[in-house]
Design a protein around this motif. Structure first.
Motif, PDB file in Angstrom:
ATOM      1  N   LYS A 268      20.189  15.942   9.481  1.00 15.43           N
ATOM      2  CA  LYS A 268      19.566  14.947   8.602  1.00 15.43           C
ATOM      3  C   LYS A 268      18.184  14.544   9.099  1.00 15.43           C
ATOM      4  N   GLY A 269      18.055  14.345  10.392  1.00 14.40           N
ATOM      5  CA  GLY A 269      16.761  13.931  10.952  1.00 14.40           C
ATOM      6  C   GLY A 269      15.694  14.990  10.791  1.00 14.40           C
ATOM      7  N   ARG A 270      16.028  16.214  11.123  1.00 12.96           N
ATOM      8  CA  ARG A 270      15.035  17.286  11.065  1.00 12.96           C
ATOM      9  C   ARG A 270      14.684  17.678   9.631  1.00 12.96           C
ATOM     10  N   THR A 271      15.678  17.654   8.734  1.00 14.84           N
ATOM     11  CA  THR A 271      15.347  17.967   7.338  1.00 14.84           C
ATOM     12  C   THR A 271      14.464  16.880   6.745  1.00 14.84           C
ATOM     13  N   ALA A 272      14.712  15.631   7.089  1.00 15.03           N
ATOM     14  CA  ALA A 272      13.882  14.529   6.577  1.00 15.03           C
ATOM     15  C   ALA A 272      12.440  14.687   7.035  1.00 15.03           C
ATOM     16  N   ILE A 273      12.255  14.989   8.317  1.00 16.04           N
ATOM     17  CA  ILE A 273      10.900  15.192   8.837  1.00 16.04           C
ATOM     18  C   ILE A 273      10.220  16.340   8.102  1.00 16.04           C
ATOM     19  N   ARG A 274      10.952  17.426   7.933  1.00 18.16           N
ATOM     20  CA  ARG A 274      10.400  18.614   7.267  1.00 18.16           C
ATOM     21  C   ARG A 274      10.052  18.327   5.802  1.00 18.16           C
ATOM     22  N   ILE A 275      10.932  17.626   5.103  1.00 19.08           N
ATOM     23  CA  ILE A 275      10.694  17.320   3.682  1.00 19.08           C
ATOM     24  C   ILE A 275       9.473  16.410   3.541  1.00 19.08           C
ATOM     25  N   PHE A 276       9.388  15.360   4.350  1.00 17.91           N
ATOM     26  CA  PHE A 276       8.233  14.461   4.267  1.00 17.91           C
ATOM     27  C   PHE A 276       6.937  15.167   4.654  1.00 17.91           C
ATOM     28  N   LYS A 277       7.027  16.118   5.550  1.00 15.63           N
ATOM     29  CA  LYS A 277       5.835  16.865   5.961  1.00 15.63           C
ATOM     30  C   LYS A 277       5.379  17.815   4.853  1.00 15.63           C
ATOM     31  N   GLN A 278       6.341  18.500   4.261  1.00 16.11           N
ATOM     32  CA  GLN A 278       6.010  19.492   3.232  1.00 16.11           C
ATOM     33  C   GLN A 278       5.714  18.847   1.877  1.00 16.11           C
TER      34      GLN A 278
ATOM     35  N   SER B  10      12.839   6.739   5.837  1.00 15.11           N
ATOM     36  CA  SER B  10      14.098   7.473   5.727  1.00 15.11           C
ATOM     37  C   SER B  10      14.165   8.262   4.435  1.00 15.11           C
ATOM     38  N   PHE B  11      14.580   9.498   4.551  1.00 14.29           N
ATOM     39  CA  PHE B  11      14.810  10.314   3.368  1.00 14.29           C
ATOM     40  C   PHE B  11      16.284  10.244   2.958  1.00 14.29           C
ATOM     41  N   TRP B  12      17.170  10.266   3.969  1.00 15.99           N
ATOM     42  CA  TRP B  12      18.613  10.235   3.713  1.00 15.99           C
ATOM     43  C   TRP B  12      19.146   8.815   3.854  1.00 15.99           C
ATOM     44  N   ALA B  13      20.216   8.528   3.108  1.00 17.68           N
ATOM     45  CA  ALA B  13      20.924   7.259   3.283  1.00 17.68           C
ATOM     46  C   ALA B  13      21.621   7.277   4.642  1.00 17.68           C
ATOM     47  N   LYS B  14      21.907   6.096   5.171  1.00 23.70           N
ATOM     48  CA  LYS B  14      22.626   6.030   6.438  1.00 23.70           C
ATOM     49  C   LYS B  14      24.048   6.542   6.236  1.00 23.70           C
ATOM     50  N   GLY B  15      24.545   7.222   7.243  1.00 22.88           N
ATOM     51  CA  GLY B  15      25.937   7.651   7.245  1.00 22.88           C
ATOM     52  C   GLY B  15      26.197   8.930   6.482  1.00 22.88           C
ATOM     53  N   TYR B  16      27.470   9.298   6.486  1.00 24.65           N
ATOM     54  CA  TYR B  16      27.941  10.507   5.820  1.00 24.65           C
ATOM     55  C   TYR B  16      29.454  10.420   5.722  1.00 24.65           C
ATOM     56  N   CYS B  17      30.044  11.331   4.983  1.00 23.30           N
ATOM     57  CA  CYS B  17      31.497  11.433   4.873  1.00 23.30           C
ATOM     58  C   CYS B  17      31.900  12.757   5.499  1.00 23.30           C
TER      59      CYS B  17
END
Length: 142
Positions: free
Chosen positions: A82-92, A105-112
């Protein structure tokens, strides 16, 4: 072919179904953004030694069925993905960062997360059978 994977000192089958959403569950995972999220998840899971069984990126959520080696925790894997994809998405896609609701933040907190394995009935039968087998072996030893 066995369903188990092998490492130097362990035989394992740790498979998980994981689900998570973008912040505010916005339907942002479409087109090029969805393709980049899909690609990033594959790359980062691979770097962590995880094997993707199924991956589905929907407009407002992600489903991931993944085999995770026992040396990795689920929180470690999801934190990295989640962290690395968020960085990549915001960069691209820098235009997304300009929206006031994203913040950092790109993703909501937490997961299932849910484990995937043999069903409960099969495990019950296995345990019951093992108990009977042990009793038979005990009787033979007397």
């Amino acid at each position: 072919m066995s369903r188990f994977e092998k490492l130097s000192h362990v035989i394992w089958h740790c498979q998980y179904h994981i689900f998570w959403v973008p912040k505010y569950r916005y339907r942002i995972l479409t087109g090029a953004v969805a393709n980049e999220v899909y690609r990033c998840i594959q790359i980062y899971c691979g770097r962590l030694g995880c094997e993707i069984v199924e991956l589905n990126v929907q407009p407002d959520h992600v489903h991931l069925l993944v085999k995770v080696p026992p040396k990795r925790s689920i929180s470690e894997v999801l934190g990295a993905v989640k962290g690395r994809t968020a960085i990549r998405i915001f960069k691209q896609f820098s235009n997304l960062r300009k929206k006031p609701y994203w913040g950092n933040s790109f993703w909501a907190k937490g997961y299932c997360v849910d484990t995937v394995g043999m069903d409960a009935e099969m495990v019950r039968k296995y345990v019951k059978y093992q108990e009977q087998l042990e009793k038979q072996q005990e009787q033979l030893q007397f």
